[in-house]
Design a protein around this motif. Structure first.
Motif, PDB file in Angstrom:
ATOM      1  N   PHE A 157       0.828  -1.198   0.000  1.00  0.00           N
ATOM      2  CA  PHE A 157       0.000   0.000   0.000  1.00  0.00           C
ATOM      3  C   PHE A 157       0.873   1.263   0.000  1.00  0.00           C
ATOM      4  N   ALA A 158       1.902   1.275   0.856  1.00  0.00           N
ATOM      5  CA  ALA A 158       2.769   2.452   0.962  1.00  0.00           C
ATOM      6  C   ALA A 158       3.467   2.746  -0.363  1.00  0.00           C
ATOM      7  N   ALA A 159       3.910   1.693  -1.057  1.00  0.00           N
ATOM      8  CA  ALA A 159       4.573   1.875  -2.351  1.00  0.00           C
ATOM      9  C   ALA A 159       3.610   2.484  -3.368  1.00  0.00           C
ATOM     10  N   TYR A 160       2.348   2.067  -3.332  1.00  0.00           N
ATOM     11  CA  TYR A 160       1.343   2.635  -4.240  1.00  0.00           C
ATOM     12  C   TYR A 160       1.161   4.126  -3.972  1.00  0.00           C
ATOM     13  N   TYR A 161       1.001   4.496  -2.708  1.00  0.00           N
ATOM     14  CA  TYR A 161       0.764   5.903  -2.384  1.00  0.00           C
ATOM     15  C   TYR A 161       1.965   6.768  -2.756  1.00  0.00           C
ATOM     16  N   ARG A 162       3.173   6.255  -2.526  1.00  0.00           N
ATOM     17  CA  ARG A 162       4.376   7.010  -2.908  1.00  0.00           C
ATOM     18  C   ARG A 162       4.413   7.238  -4.412  1.00  0.00           C
ATOM     19  N   ALA A 163       4.154   6.166  -5.170  1.00  0.00           N
ATOM     20  CA  ALA A 163       4.216   6.259  -6.633  1.00  0.00           C
ATOM     21  C   ALA A 163       3.126   7.175  -7.167  1.00  0.00           C
ATOM     22  N   ARG A 164       1.929   7.079  -6.614  1.00  0.00           N
ATOM     23  CA  ARG A 164       0.828   7.924  -7.092  1.00  0.00           C
ATOM     24  C   ARG A 164       1.100   9.396  -6.809  1.00  0.00           C
ATOM     25  N   GLU A 165       1.704   9.682  -5.666  1.00  0.00           N
ATOM     26  CA  GLU A 165       2.042  11.059  -5.329  1.00  0.00           C
ATOM     27  C   GLU A 165       3.136  11.596  -6.248  1.00  0.00           C
ATOM     28  N   LYS A 166       4.082  10.748  -6.588  1.00  0.00           N
ATOM     29  CA  LYS A 166       5.200  11.160  -7.432  1.00  0.00           C
ATOM     30  C   LYS A 166       4.770  11.369  -8.878  1.00  0.00           C
ATOM     31  N   HIS A 167       3.841  10.539  -9.350  1.00  0.00           N
ATOM     32  CA  HIS A 167       3.401  10.598 -10.747  1.00  0.00           C
ATOM     33  C   HIS A 167       1.913  10.942 -10.795  1.00  0.00           C
ATOM     34  N   GLN A 168       1.569  12.137 -10.430  1.00  0.00           N
ATOM     35  CA  GLN A 168       0.167  12.500 -10.265  1.00  0.00           C
ATOM     36  C   GLN A 168      -0.618  12.497 -11.569  1.00  0.00           C
ATOM     37  N   ASN A 169       0.054  12.707 -12.687  1.00  0.00           N
ATOM     38  CA  ASN A 169      -0.644  12.734 -13.972  1.00  0.00           C
ATOM     39  C   ASN A 169      -0.585  11.395 -14.708  1.00  0.00           C
ATOM     40  N   ASP A 170      -0.032  10.379 -14.047  1.00  0.00           N
ATOM     41  CA  ASP A 170       0.095   9.065 -14.673  1.00  0.00           C
ATOM     42  C   ASP A 170      -1.242   8.328 -14.586  1.00  0.00           C
ATOM     43  N   GLU A 171      -1.610   7.689 -15.699  1.00  0.00           N
ATOM     44  CA  GLU A 171      -2.878   6.966 -15.760  1.00  0.00           C
ATOM     45  C   GLU A 171      -2.810   5.604 -15.089  1.00  0.00           C
ATOM     46  N   ARG A 172      -1.643   5.216 -14.562  1.00  0.00           N
ATOM     47  CA  ARG A 172      -1.449   3.846 -14.078  1.00  0.00           C
ATOM     48  C   ARG A 172      -1.934   3.646 -12.643  1.00  0.00           C
ATOM     49  N   TYR A 173      -2.584   4.620 -12.064  1.00  0.00           N
ATOM     50  CA  TYR A 173      -2.930   4.502 -10.643  1.00  0.00           C
ATOM     51  C   TYR A 173      -4.439   4.568 -10.401  1.00  0.00           C
ATOM     52  N   LYS A 174      -5.213   4.215 -11.431  1.00  0.00           N
ATOM     53  CA  LYS A 174      -6.671   4.210 -11.281  1.00  0.00           C
ATOM     54  C   LYS A 174      -7.138   3.039 -10.428  1.00  0.00           C
ATOM     55  N   TRP A 175      -6.371   1.947 -10.470  1.00  0.00           N
ATOM     56  CA  TRP A 175      -6.728   0.741  -9.719  1.00  0.00           C
ATOM     57  C   TRP A 175      -5.480   0.182  -9.043  1.00  0.00           C
ATOM     58  N   PHE A 176      -5.616  -0.190  -7.778  1.00  0.00           N
ATOM     59  CA  PHE A 176      -4.566  -0.940  -7.085  1.00  0.00           C
ATOM     60  C   PHE A 176      -4.971  -2.411  -7.115  1.00  0.00           C
ATOM     61  N   CYS A 177      -4.133  -3.257  -7.735  1.00  0.00           N
ATOM     62  CA  CYS A 177      -4.434  -4.691  -7.789  1.00  0.00           C
ATOM     63  C   CYS A 177      -3.285  -5.472  -7.163  1.00  0.00           C
ATOM     64  N   HIS A 178      -3.619  -6.256  -6.162  1.00  0.00           N
ATOM     65  CA  HIS A 178      -2.635  -7.095  -5.456  1.00  0.00           C
ATOM     66  C   HIS A 178      -2.753  -8.540  -5.916  1.00  0.00           C
ATOM     67  N   PHE A 179      -1.594  -9.181  -6.106  1.00  0.00           N
ATOM     68  CA  PHE A 179      -1.567 -10.605  -6.459  1.00  0.00           C
ATOM     69  C   PHE A 179      -0.436 -11.291  -5.696  1.00  0.00           C
ATOM     70  N   ASP A 180      -0.700 -12.520  -5.281  1.00  0.00           N
ATOM     71  CA  ASP A 180       0.360 -13.333  -4.686  1.00  0.00           C
ATOM     72  C   ASP A 180       1.270 -13.870  -5.777  1.00  0.00           C
ATOM     73  N   ASP A 181       2.392 -14.448  -5.371  1.00  0.00           N
ATOM     74  CA  ASP A 181       3.373 -14.932  -6.354  1.00  0.00           C
ATOM     75  C   ASP A 181       3.023 -16.304  -6.923  1.00  0.00           C
ATOM     76  N   ASP A 182       1.869 -16.850  -6.566  1.00  0.00           N
ATOM     77  CA  ASP A 182       1.415 -18.109  -7.172  1.00  0.00           C
ATOM     78  C   ASP A 182       0.165 -17.885  -8.027  1.00  0.00           C
ATOM     79  N   ILE A 183       0.026 -16.664  -8.561  1.00  0.00           N
ATOM     80  CA  ILE A 183      -1.152 -16.279  -9.341  1.00  0.00           C
ATOM     81  C   ILE A 183      -0.735 -15.895 -10.758  1.00  0.00           C
ATOM     82  N   TYR A 184      -1.480 -16.419 -11.750  1.00  0.00           N
ATOM     83  CA  TYR A 184      -1.339 -15.976 -13.140  1.00  0.00           C
ATOM     84  C   TYR A 184      -2.520 -15.060 -13.446  1.00  0.00           C
ATOM     85  N   VAL A 185      -2.237 -13.896 -14.040  1.00  0.00           N
ATOM     86  CA  VAL A 185      -3.273 -12.916 -14.351  1.00  0.00           C
ATOM     87  C   VAL A 185      -3.564 -12.921 -15.848  1.00  0.00           C
ATOM     88  N   ASN A 186      -4.819 -13.152 -16.184  1.00  0.00           N
ATOM     89  CA  ASN A 186      -5.295 -13.084 -17.568  1.00  0.00           C
ATOM     90  C   ASN A 186      -5.687 -11.630 -17.831  1.00  0.00           C
TER      91      ASN A 186
END
Length: 372
Positions: A157-186
């Motif tokens: 969570f902290a890494a997301y907030y830092r990145a969103r604050e640093k890149h306020q105009n970036d479109e990559r922060y509309k959704w926070f999605c967490h995945f474990d390391d045994d998950i494949y994402v389609n």
């Protein structure tokens, strides 16, 4: 009169012919419109919490070749603005994380943030960073305890907030999605879901397993013993129940991340939050969102984890996430941990016990190593 009668009959026949032609045209046109709208990956109409994506019944006669075509990546691969966060541990680098770096990480161009433990001066970590991954080494413990899990999710969570604050105009922060390391994402399926919702509204997506039952919350013995932020008007000392997304995968909208920041962000803040319900990381997220903030989980059946065995290829292709499990097998040399796949995908490689590589090649057959 005889001539007049024949002319009347001719007009009637002509009128019937025109009428039947119009019926045939409208029937054909209507079917074409229905087929066109049904084959689209995205719906043009707004979808609410009872989305057809969540509750839809699938056509079991669907052609698998068509399904494969619709599951190809879209351009750009992350067009809905997802911040990908993956939790791991140093002992899983070669066995788990390397497999993700080979497969779905490539689809999102390695724009993934990884939270781990151990040493920062690690050959694998350095390689991952060179490939574009944001790799953070936390002070969290390696174990699977409540404190260890809460610590790592708090770092995510902290890494997301830092990145969103640093890149306020970036479109990559509309959704926070967490995945474990045994998950494949389609990715196409994840895009299809999130594209139907407004990230400026509070949404919490994941899969609720009914066998876990609703979580009771009895704060009577906790009031006065924990952080003051959690006491002032946020809940009453009456029993409440809430649901949470199984911790292997979930997504939260940027609006809800903003609303939850006082509980999610800050040095050790999430660890303090976990101490309130005395539950692990995923349960605490559901507690904060459901009890303290008053927003319900939107359960999505296609978020699959190590608890979900899929029986058909169609279900597998429609999944947003898939996973695998392990079991202990007794051998002469001792007990050995064996990986058990949970998807009906035939292996196309000799060493693919998770079926992630074979599944990836089903979705993306043009990948170079899939052609070997």
């Amino acid at each position: 009169m005889q001539w007049y009668g024949r002319r009347t009959i001719a007009y009637v026949l002509l009128g019937c012919t025109v009428f039947m032609s119009l019926i045939v045209y409208h029937l054909h046109y209507g079917r074409l419109v229905q087929m066109s709208s049904g084959s689209s990956m995205t719906s043009s109409r707004p979808v609410n919490r009872s989305s057809s994506f969540i509750s839809q019944s699938r056509d079991k006669s669907s052609d698998y070749k068509t399904l494969l075509q619709t599951d190809r990546p879209v351009e750009p691969p992350n067009d809905v603005g997802v911040y990908f966060s993956v939790k791991t541990t140093k002992r899983n680098y070669e066995e788990r994380l390397a497999l993700l770096m080979m497969t779905w990480f490539k689809v999102v161009e390695n724009k993934v943030t990884v939270i781990s433990d151990g040493s920062d001066n690690n050959t694998f970590v350095n390689k991952a960073r060179k490939e574009g991954l944001e790799f953070f080494i936390s002070d969290c413990s390696e174990d699977h305890s409540m404190n260890g899990l809460c610590c790592k999710l708090g770092e995510e969570f902290a890494a997301y907030y830092r990145a969103r604050e640093k890149h306020q105009n970036d479109e990559r922060y509309k959704w926070f999605c967490h995945f474990d390391d045994d998950i494949y994402v389609n990715m196409p399926r994840l895009n299809q879901l999130l594209r139907q919702y407004d990230p400026d509204q509070p949404y919490y997506f994941g899969k609720w397993h009914e066998k876990n039952h609703n979580c009771p919350y009895l704060p009577l013995n906790l009031i006065g013993k924990t952080d003051v932020r959690m006491k002032k008007g946020n809940y009453t000392p009456k029993q409440k129940v809430y649901q949470f997304a199984t911790g292997s995968s979930f997504c939260i909208s940027s609006a809800l991340m903003t609303e939850a920041e006082k509980y999610f962000n800050g040095k050790g803040a999430y660890g303090v939050s976990c101490s309130i319900p005395q539950r692990s990381d995923d349960v605490t997220a559901g507690f904060i969102i459901g009890i303290l903030l008053g927003h319900n989980l939107t359960s999505v059946a296609d978020f699959n984890s190590q608890f979900d065995k899929l029986s058909t290829l169609e279900d597998t292709l429609h999944s947003i996430t898939i996973s695998y499990t392990t079991k202990q097998v007794k051998q002469k040399s001792g007990t050995v941990k064996t990986i058990v796949p949970l998807v009906p995908v035939d292996p196309i490689f000799d060493n693919d016990p998770t079926r992630f590589m074979s599944y990836h090649c089903l979705l993306y057959p043009d990948v170079s190593w899939c052609k070997r």
